[in-house]
Scaffold this motif. Structure first.
Motif, PDB file in Angstrom:
ATOM      1  N   UNK A 156       0.682  -1.190  -0.036  1.00  0.00           N
ATOM      2  CA  UNK A 156      -0.105   0.173   0.012  1.00  0.00           C
ATOM      3  C   UNK A 156       0.764   1.314   0.062  1.00  0.00           C
ATOM      4  N   UNK A 157       1.831   1.313   0.785  1.00  0.00           N
ATOM      5  CA  UNK A 157       2.657   2.446   1.094  1.00  0.00           C
ATOM      6  C   UNK A 157       3.342   2.716  -0.570  1.00  0.00           C
ATOM      7  N   UNK A 158       4.139   1.655  -0.932  1.00  0.00           N
ATOM      8  CA  UNK A 158       4.857   1.719  -2.294  1.00  0.00           C
ATOM      9  C   UNK A 158       3.870   2.184  -3.330  1.00  0.00           C
ATOM     10  N   UNK A 159       2.558   1.613  -3.362  1.00  0.00           N
ATOM     11  CA  UNK A 159       1.640   1.978  -4.567  1.00  0.00           C
ATOM     12  C   UNK A 159       1.159   3.411  -4.470  1.00  0.00           C
ATOM     13  N   UNK A 162       3.967   5.649  -5.426  1.00  0.00           N
ATOM     14  CA  UNK A 162       4.303   5.733  -6.875  1.00  0.00           C
ATOM     15  C   UNK A 162       2.996   6.332  -7.564  1.00  0.00           C
ATOM     16  N   UNK A 163       1.633   6.244  -6.938  1.00  0.00           N
ATOM     17  CA  UNK A 163       0.620   7.022  -7.544  1.00  0.00           C
ATOM     18  C   UNK A 163       0.906   8.595  -7.309  1.00  0.00           C
ATOM     19  N   UNK A 164       1.486   8.995  -6.090  1.00  0.00           N
ATOM     20  CA  UNK A 164       1.661  10.534  -5.815  1.00  0.00           C
ATOM     21  C   UNK A 164       2.814  10.776  -6.817  1.00  0.00           C
ATOM     22  N   UNK A 169       0.031  14.837  -4.666  1.00  0.00           N
ATOM     23  CA  UNK A 169      -0.373  14.936  -3.627  1.00  0.00           C
ATOM     24  C   UNK A 169       0.192  14.109  -2.624  1.00  0.00           C
ATOM     25  N   UNK A 170       0.740  14.614  -1.472  1.00  0.00           N
ATOM     26  CA  UNK A 170       1.699  13.958  -0.645  1.00  0.00           C
ATOM     27  C   UNK A 170       0.868  12.779  -0.042  1.00  0.00           C
ATOM     28  N   UNK A 171       1.842  11.851   0.271  1.00  0.00           N
ATOM     29  CA  UNK A 171       1.159  10.373   0.900  1.00  0.00           C
ATOM     30  C   UNK A 171       0.886  10.631   2.197  1.00  0.00           C
ATOM     31  N   UNK A 172      -0.252  10.325   2.993  1.00  0.00           N
ATOM     32  CA  UNK A 172      -0.125  10.388   4.461  1.00  0.00           C
ATOM     33  C   UNK A 172      -0.452   8.948   4.853  1.00  0.00           C
ATOM     34  N   UNK A 173       0.282   7.992   5.292  1.00  0.00           N
ATOM     35  CA  UNK A 173      -0.030   6.604   5.398  1.00  0.00           C
ATOM     36  C   UNK A 173       0.324   6.241   6.873  1.00  0.00           C
ATOM     37  N   UNK A 174      -0.553   5.928   7.780  1.00  0.00           N
ATOM     38  CA  UNK A 174      -0.245   5.614   9.026  1.00  0.00           C
ATOM     39  C   UNK A 174      -1.014   4.285   9.455  1.00  0.00           C
ATOM     40  N   UNK A 175      -0.109   3.223   9.661  1.00  0.00           N
ATOM     41  CA  UNK A 175      -0.728   1.682  10.095  1.00  0.00           C
ATOM     42  C   UNK A 175       0.100   1.145  11.027  1.00  0.00           C
ATOM     43  N   UNK A 182       4.657  12.126   2.833  1.00  0.00           N
ATOM     44  CA  UNK A 182       5.454  12.864   1.760  1.00  0.00           C
ATOM     45  C   UNK A 182       5.579  12.155   0.449  1.00  0.00           C
ATOM     46  N   UNK A 183       6.549  12.625  -0.143  1.00  0.00           N
ATOM     47  CA  UNK A 183       6.547  12.252  -1.553  1.00  0.00           C
ATOM     48  C   UNK A 183       7.985  11.794  -2.091  1.00  0.00           C
TER      49      UNK A 183
END
Ligand SMILES: Cc1cc2nc3c(=O)[nH]c(=O)nc-3n(C[C@H](O)[C@H](O)[C@H](O)COP(=O)(O)O)c2cc1C
Length: 424
Positions: A156-159, A162-164, A169-175, A182-183
């Motif tokens: 999920x983080x990698x995709x 890559x999509x960002x 649009x910066x990624x905000x992933x918390x799991x 970031x980007x």
């Protein structure tokens, strides 16, 4: 857009999948650390218009080096070289979600995708090697369910990164495993980003594939098992709102080629003659998770070795184990037969003429068990030369394989290939 072409990658596994390849290749036994070796195999694969060169990964020593020099160089570095040596050939590398960081890996692979002009694929694995755990300071090797939970978040983080790269649009992933904001310092590649391949045939592995993979590298020994797996993963992909075309099924195929079936058999016997019996037995013991030493080779495989295992405490690959157990149960035969057939790695093996190999590829492809194969020649370079010179022309004549490359990115090539619904 639709074509009936089979996908054919070549898995450059050491100097060949056969354990005695290094004694029979004509190459120095250290060829597996020679950049010229990889460049030569890549040019040969491209000459045969194969889809991609595929590399496995092993971030620790697993084989006993007295019997087999094995994979050593880090895959993404080799693939950068392969990309520079070729124009069309895809470059697919196996990299573990257990022993990498998703931001670093997303950056490294998107870089490779730029360097290769959109020909990169990432084979996602969770790695079952306790030796790798020791290298990375994991005293307690994480069990399968934990590894796959991390793998799902990792992908999920990698995709997202890559999509960002396209959307900015910066990624905000918390799991549970990762916190990323970031980007990447990179824009999208010519194919957007690398395609995703998955290997690992446990239920968790198959679920990961159905959710996010463009292709699955599987270990299927029998046609019926192959077809079941094919239907299952495609059906699961549909349930995830994807199309059956979105995920190509690519079982491994070990080839031992001769001009005739008889010549191929002699080649195989010759190679087998180099293997100490205890070594092959040890390898089958590891794959099954059962110590076979001391069991009579002329008796059936002990029932206890084939009994169900606890998926969490069983450390090796469930996918490989299930394929082998099923094939042993279907074939019958003795422990000696099983050792000979399966110690090479648990992939389907064809010992035969170019016609025989082409027939297997055609049957699996046309009858809905595969969209293509990850080819594993017994010995490089001869096994790949023979495939390119003698099997590829048959496949071309049967209308199953391209005569020249049409698409420039790996994504276009894979999606134009698997666009036939053969799930029946
Ligand atoms: C066909 C196939 C190829 C694999 N190749 C690798 C590899 O190159 N490196 C690696 O660490 N694991 C590899 N694995 C195993 C994966 O690590 C897998 O994620 C994990 O061990 C669990 O396997 P399972 O889902 O079959 O139980 C492979 C598995 C399969 C079935």
């Amino acid at each position: 857009m639709s074509s009936e072409h089979v996908i054919l990658n070549v898995n450059v596994l050491d100097i060949g999948i056969h354990l005695a390849a290094w004694q029979n290749s004509g190459l120095p036994p250290t060829a597996f650390v020679d950049p010229g070796y990889f460049a030569d195999m890549a040019r040969l694969a491209e000459h045969g218009t194969l889809d991609a060169l595929f590399l496995a990964d092993g971030p620790a020593i697993r084989e006993d080096p007295r019997f087999k020099p094995s994979r050593a160089l880090e895959p993404s570095a080799i693939l950068a070289l392969v990309a520079a040596e070729t124009e069309y050939l895809g470059v697919i590398g196996t990299l573990s979600t257990t022993f990498n960081d998703p931001v670093e890996l997303a950056h490294r692979l998107l870089t490779l995708d730029h360097l290769s002009d959109g020909r990169t694929g990432w084979n996602v694995v969770t790695t079952y090697s306790p030796q790798a755990g020791n290298n990375f300071g994991l005293a307690d090797y994480p069990e399968r369910s934990v590894r796959y939970r991390r793998a799902a978040e990792f992908v999920d983080v990698v995709l997202a990164l890559w999509q960002a790269a396209r959307s900015r649009v910066p990624v905000s992933h918390h799991s549970q495993f990762f916190d990323v904001d970031g980007l990447l310092p990179l824009g999208p590649s010519p194919q957007g980003h690398p395609i995703i391949v998955q290997a690992g045939g446990s239920p968790q592995g198959r679920a990961l594939a159905a959710r996010s993979a463009n292709a699955v590298f599987s270990a299927e020994l029998t046609f019926d098992a192959g077809r079941e797996h094919y239907r299952q993963v495609k059906g699961d992909a549909r349930k995830q709102g994807r199309s059956v075309d979105d995920v190509a099924i690519l079982p491994g195929l070990i080839t031992v080629l001769g001009k005739t079936r008889e010549e191929a058999r002699r080649r195989f016997e010759h190679l087998e003659g180099f293997l100490p019996e205890f070594y092959s037995l040890d390898r089958l013991s590891t794959v099954l998770g059962y110590d076979l030493r001391g069991h009579a080779l002329d008796a059936p495989v002990p029932k206890a070795a084939l009994a169900d295992v606890d998926p969490d405490s069983f450390t090796a690959s469930l996918g490989f184990r299930e394929s082998i157990v099923r094939a042993i149960e279907e074939n019958g035969g003795t422990l000696g037969d099983a050792v000979r057939e399966f110690s090479a790695g648990g992939h389907r093996i064809v010992v035969g003429s170019p016609q025989d190999v082409a027939d297997t590829i055609e049957t699996w492809f046309r009858r809905g068990a595969a969209d293509g194969f990850n080819l594993m020649p017994d010995v490089f370079p001869s096994g790949l030369e023979d495939f390119v010179d003698h099997v590829v022309p048959i496949l071309r004549d049967r209308g199953l394989f391209r005569r020249e490359y049409a698409e420039s990115t790996l994504r276009e090539r894979f999606s134009s290939v698997s666009s036939l619904d053969r799930t029946g």
